[in-house]
Scaffold this active site. Structure first.
Site, PDB file in Angstrom:
ATOM      1  CG  HIS A   1      -1.003  -3.054  -7.217  1.00 61.18           C
ATOM      2  ND1 HIS A   1       0.031  -3.489  -8.001  1.00 61.18           N
ATOM      3  CD2 HIS A   1      -0.674  -3.388  -5.946  1.00 61.18           C
ATOM      4  CE1 HIS A   1       0.937  -4.075  -7.236  1.00 61.18           C
ATOM      5  NE2 HIS A   1       0.534  -4.033  -5.987  1.00 61.18           N
TER       6      HIS A   1
ATOM      7  NE  ARG B   1      -7.690  -6.831   6.601  1.00 59.45           N
ATOM      8  CZ  ARG B   1      -6.651  -7.646   6.774  1.00 59.45           C
ATOM      9  NH1 ARG B   1      -6.488  -8.301   7.903  1.00 59.45           N
ATOM     10  NH2 ARG B   1      -5.761  -7.808   5.819  1.00 59.45           N
TER      11      ARG B   1
ATOM     12  CG  ASP C   1      -1.791  -1.287   1.234  1.00 62.89           C
ATOM     13  OD1 ASP C   1      -2.254  -1.699   0.161  1.00 62.89           O
ATOM     14  OD2 ASP C   1      -1.936  -1.875   2.320  1.00 62.89           O
TER      15      ASP C   1
HETATM   16  P1  IMP Z   1      -1.962 -12.894   3.188  1.00 64.70           P
HETATM   17  O1  IMP Z   1      -0.963 -12.385   2.201  1.00 64.70           O
HETATM   18  O2  IMP Z   1      -3.388 -12.745   2.738  1.00 64.70           O
HETATM   19  O3  IMP Z   1      -1.632 -14.275   3.660  1.00 64.70           O
HETATM   20  O4  IMP Z   1      -1.842 -11.957   4.489  1.00 64.70           O
HETATM   21  C1  IMP Z   1      -0.668 -11.919   5.275  1.00 64.70           C
HETATM   22  C2  IMP Z   1      -0.362 -10.506   5.726  1.00 64.70           C
HETATM   23  O5  IMP Z   1      -0.001  -9.716   4.594  1.00 64.70           O
HETATM   24  C3  IMP Z   1      -1.547  -9.783   6.383  1.00 64.70           C
HETATM   25  O6  IMP Z   1      -1.025  -8.892   7.366  1.00 64.70           O
HETATM   26  C4  IMP Z   1      -2.131  -8.974   5.231  1.00 64.70           C
HETATM   27  O7  IMP Z   1      -2.832  -7.842   5.694  1.00 64.70           O
HETATM   28  C5  IMP Z   1      -0.867  -8.582   4.512  1.00 64.70           C
HETATM   29  N1  IMP Z   1      -1.062  -8.288   3.077  1.00 64.70           N
HETATM   30  C6  IMP Z   1      -1.140  -9.163   2.048  1.00 64.70           C
HETATM   31  N2  IMP Z   1      -1.272  -8.524   0.878  1.00 64.70           N
HETATM   32  C7  IMP Z   1      -1.261  -7.212   1.162  1.00 64.70           C
HETATM   33  C8  IMP Z   1      -1.329  -6.044   0.353  1.00 64.70           C
HETATM   34  O8  IMP Z   1      -1.398  -6.072  -0.875  1.00 64.70           O
HETATM   35  N3  IMP Z   1      -1.294  -4.845   1.024  1.00 64.70           N
HETATM   36  C9  IMP Z   1      -1.167  -4.790   2.364  1.00 64.70           C
HETATM   37  N4  IMP Z   1      -1.087  -5.848   3.152  1.00 64.70           N
HETATM   38  C10 IMP Z   1      -1.138  -7.062   2.563  1.00 64.70           C
HETATM   39 MG    MG Z   2      -2.790  -2.315  -1.763  1.00 63.40          MG
END
Ligand code: IMP
Ligand code: MG
Length: 329
Positions: free
Chosen positions: A39, A248, A10
């Protein structure tokens, strides 16, 4: 060029990529990672939160690719292809793996993954299945047939032909499975080297690694965030955000130079982009030249350059793709 994130995702990679696509007339853009990353691209007054389609879609001549190391969510992919109208210029590597509904269920029902605060898309379980070598690949899916290609071959051929090729990373270094705040990380390495590997491009073929910093830091989900502000303080400063993908609340903290230095080092970054400068220095909103910035904003940019040792070449001053100060020439 490889585009990589410095913090917890982000940072505004989508905006930077969409700017480069239009400004530099990119020939090829390869997206890596998976559907968990959204994105955000603002283009012609419309907001896109892209989970699958490369952010360079805004330039209508850019060939869009999804690399072999990626993880494809078929229905989300087809939906975005429709929304962005890129059917005749997007390709998916035959060996990209597939993320299915069952992976999302496994993600959402695991107490451990809930504690990490995953996005719930199922990326961790899908990658587990790939590691077990039981995952489906893009070549096994009839709906993907019209899109199947060899992304490494296409991308390396484009580099050989001196075309402008961009490799689009997802998330940021602090969410890297190897270098981030384990276990509060995503299911893959997010560094520039991993982005190359997922696309099928060797490290000697890369000219620039552009790292994207946001002017303050945010994170969604659990895990450490140095200097974290309360929600009230974040709102007061104008730094409170909600996630583009999951909706969130994003937690926030001031820019951290130590993390920035580590991210530059591990990514081997050669240039930086700094987004959302107008969120920290509101009088900078919409500025298109460095001279228009206030003296404290200029000092912040120079302090980053001093501490991390690479130039800040692009500065974001508003949401639209073209709200940018470009210091490259
Ligand atoms: P997962 O990648 O869904 O397994 O999530 C694991 C961690 O990475 C969590 O804290 C998510 O919020 C974070 N996360 C995964 N993808 C993104 C993204 O694109 N932006 C921000 N946080 C992400
Ligand atoms: Mg993002």
């Amino acid at each position: 060029m490889v585009i990589t994130g410095a913090f917890w995702g982000d940072e505004g990679k989508g905006k930077i990529i969409s700017y480069l696509a239009l400004k530099d007339k990119l020939d090829v853009c390869v997206r890596t990672g998976s559907v968990n990353a959204a994105h955000t691209v603002w283009f012609e007054g419309k907001r896109y939160a892209l989970h699958m389609v490369p952010a360079a879609f805004v330039y209508e001549k850019c060939r869009l690719l999804i690399g072999a190391g990626s993880n494809v969510h078929v229905t989300q992919f087809l939906k975005e292809v429709e929304e962005t109208n890129v059917k005749n210029r997007i390709g998916v590597d035959a060996q990209a793996s597939i993320i299915e509904e069952k992976h999302s269920m496994q993600d959402k029902t695991s107490a451990h993954l809930k504690g990490i605060g995953t996005t719930g898309w199922g990326v961790g379980p899908a990658i587990e299945e790939r590691v077990r070598r039981t995952a489906k690949l893009a070549r096994d899916i009839p709906e993907l047939k019209p899109y199947i290609t060899d992304v490494a071959e296409e991308t390396n051929n484009a580099i050989d032909a001196d075309k402008k090729v961009l490799l689009e990373g997802t998330q940021g270094l602090m969410l890297s499975l190897f270098h981030g705040t384990y276990p509060y990380v995503t299911g893959r390495d997010t560094s520039a080297a991993a982005i190359c590997s997922e696309a099928g491009v060797g490290p000697t073929r890369v000219d620039e690694v552009l790292i994207v910093f946001k002017s303050f830091m945010t994170r969604v989900g659990a895990g450490p965030l140095p200097g974290e502000l309360t929600k009230e303080e974040a709102i007061k400063r104008g730094w409170f955000e909600t996630a583009a993908g999951t909706g969130r609340d994003r937690r926030s903290a001031p820019f951290n130079f130590e993390i920035a230095k580590k991210a530059v080092k591990i990514n081997g970054a050669t240039q930086a982009a700094l987004t959302k400068l107008d969120s920290v220095y509101p009088q900078c909103k919409g500025a298109r030249s460095f001279d228009e910035l206030s003296s404290d904003a200029k000092e912040f940019v120079r302090e980053i350059e001093r501490q991390v040792g690479i130039p800040v070449v692009l500065i974001g001053t508003g949401p639209e793709a073209l709200d940018i100060i470009d210091r490259r020439k």
